[in-house]
Design an enzyme around this catalytic site. Structure first.
Site, short mmCIF file in Angstrom:
data_model
loop_
_atom_site.label_atom_id
_atom_site.label_comp_id
_atom_site.label_asym_id
_atom_site.label_seq_id
_atom_site.Cartn_x
_atom_site.Cartn_y
_atom_site.Cartn_z
CG ASP A 8 -1.48 1.26 1.61
OD1 ASP A 8 -2.14 1.84 0.73
OD2 ASP A 8 -1.29 1.74 2.76
CG ASP A 10 -1.56 7.80 0.84
OD1 ASP A 10 -0.76 8.72 0.88
OD2 ASP A 10 -2.37 7.64 -0.11
NE ARG A 119 -9.21 9.15 -7.53
CZ ARG A 119 -8.80 8.85 -6.30
NH1 ARG A 119 -8.74 7.58 -5.91
NH2 ARG A 119 -8.44 9.79 -5.46
NE ARG A 130 -8.41 14.05 -3.81
CZ ARG A 130 -8.08 13.27 -2.78
NH1 ARG A 130 -9.01 12.66 -2.09
NH2 ARG A 130 -6.82 13.09 -2.45
CG ASP A 177 -11.07 5.40 -2.61
OD1 ASP A 177 -11.07 6.62 -2.87
OD2 ASP A 177 -10.03 4.78 -2.29
CG ASP A 205 -2.05 2.57 6.63
OD1 ASP A 205 -2.36 2.17 5.47
OD2 ASP A 205 -2.32 3.71 7.04
CG PHE A 217 -4.54 -7.79 6.33
CD1 PHE A 217 -3.19 -7.80 6.64
CD2 PHE A 217 -5.44 -8.20 7.31
CE1 PHE A 217 -2.74 -8.19 7.90
CE2 PHE A 217 -5.01 -8.59 8.57
CZ PHE A 217 -3.66 -8.58 8.86
CG ASP A 219 -7.36 -13.04 -1.13
OD1 ASP A 219 -8.40 -12.75 -1.72
OD2 ASP A 219 -6.65 -14.03 -1.45
CB THR A 222 -1.99 -11.72 0.53
OG1 THR A 222 -3.06 -11.54 1.48
CG2 THR A 222 -2.42 -11.24 -0.84
O1 M1P Z 1 -4.15 5.70 -1.03
C1 M1P Z 1 -5.13 5.85 -0.08
C2 M1P Z 1 -6.10 6.97 -0.42
O2 M1P Z 1 -5.38 8.16 -0.71
C3 M1P Z 1 -6.17 9.30 -0.90
O3 M1P Z 1 -6.90 9.51 0.29
P1 M1P Z 1 -7.01 10.92 1.07
O4 M1P Z 1 -6.94 11.99 0.05
O5 M1P Z 1 -8.33 10.79 1.77
O6 M1P Z 1 -5.87 10.98 2.04
C4 M1P Z 1 -7.15 9.08 -2.04
O7 M1P Z 1 -6.46 9.13 -3.27
C5 M1P Z 1 -7.91 7.78 -1.90
O8 M1P Z 1 -8.61 7.49 -3.09
C6 M1P Z 1 -6.97 6.62 -1.61
O9 M1P Z 1 -7.69 5.44 -1.37
#
Ligand code: M1P
EC number: 5.4.2.8
Length: 243
Positions: A8, A10, A119, A130, A177, A205, A217, A219, A222
């Site tokens: 992942d 973020d 998207r 955003r 999402d 995370d 996670f 599944d 994996t």
């Molecule tokens: O990658 C995780 C998420 O990152 C963004 O989330 P946020 O802007 O809320 O921090 C978005 O791009 C989201 O679609 C994505 O799942």
């Protein structure tokens, strides 16, 4: 043993919507000497490239953006899935209209712009908008933890569109999402499996129910690892792969 690690982005490789550190980039290069690596992010490719580098499609064996609904392998774009084709214009507008009306009635500490990002493979909805700043993101995230803004909006959507075949998942700080059931991060596994990997590791995370790492996670295909930060990801990898 043909092994691959899927990451992942973020909260796992980077702080939310922040760039990867030089140290982590170098570490991934060393790791790549031992094992194949791939990214599986909820964000679109432009955001992933902003964070992990524009060359990420060449540095990683796979880059699965939007959960793999848009997919790259060794630098080549090879797959696109379409949310619009799945949902159709009429149902899409019903969904967008509901979200915008719901957000219009919300009272938050701050509201900015771009409440919906449409998207290729999914729709992203942000109650604050955003184009808020990093400080405003952090403030919203804290406010949301106390007041469950996103969870309550998701419950309202589930109630309004009960048999829609849509899933709702929180992947970041300010948004959630929406995509068809099954188009979560597990979607990318069929591509990896098809290439004959015997062991697929996943690091994320948001592996708890409702988080966008949960399904992949859990599944059985994996070996899932939960991390608490990019530092934690690196420590776990060092222990696992003796780096
Ligand atoms: O990658 C995780 C998420 O990152 C963004 O989330 P946020 O802007 O809320 O921090 C978005 O791009 C989201 O679609 C994505 O799942």
């Amino acid at each position: 043993m043909k092994r691959i690690i899927l990451f992942d982005v973020d909260g796992t490789l980077t702080k939310a919507r922040n760039p990867i550190t030089k140290e982590f980039k170098a570490f991934l290069e060393a790791l790549h000497e031992k094992v194949a690596i791939g990214l599986v992010g909820g964000s679109d490719l432009a955001k992933i490239q902003e964070q992990v580098g524009h060359d990420c499609v060449h540095k990683f064996d796979y880059v699965f953006s939007q959960n793999g609904l848009v997919a790259h392998k060794k630098g080549e774009h090879f797959h696109n899935q379409s949310f619009l084709e799945f949902i159709g214009e009429e149902r899409l507008q019903a969904l967008i209209n509901f979200c915008l009306k719901y957000i219009a009635d919300l009272k938050l500490p701050k509201k900015r712009g771009t409440f919906i990002e449409f998207r290729q493979g999914m729709m992203n909805v942000s109650p604050i908008g955003r184009n808020c700043s990093q400080n405003e993101r952090d403030e919203f995230e804290k406010f949301d933890k106390e007041h469950n803004i996103r969870k309550t909006m998701i419950s309202a959507l589930r109630e309004k569109f009960p048999d829609s075949g849509l899933s709702f998942a929180i992947g970041g700080q300010i948004s959630f999402d929406i995509y068809p059931d099954g188009w979560d991060k597990r979607y990318c596994l069929k591509f990896v499996e098809g290439d004959g990997y015997d062991e697929i590791f996943f690091f994320g995370d948001k592996t708890y129910p409702g988080g966008n790492d949960h399904e992949i996670f859990e599944d059985p295909r994996t070996k899932g690892h939960t991390v608490t930060s990019p530092d934690d990801t690196m420590q776990q990898l060092k222990a696992l792969f003796q780096l």
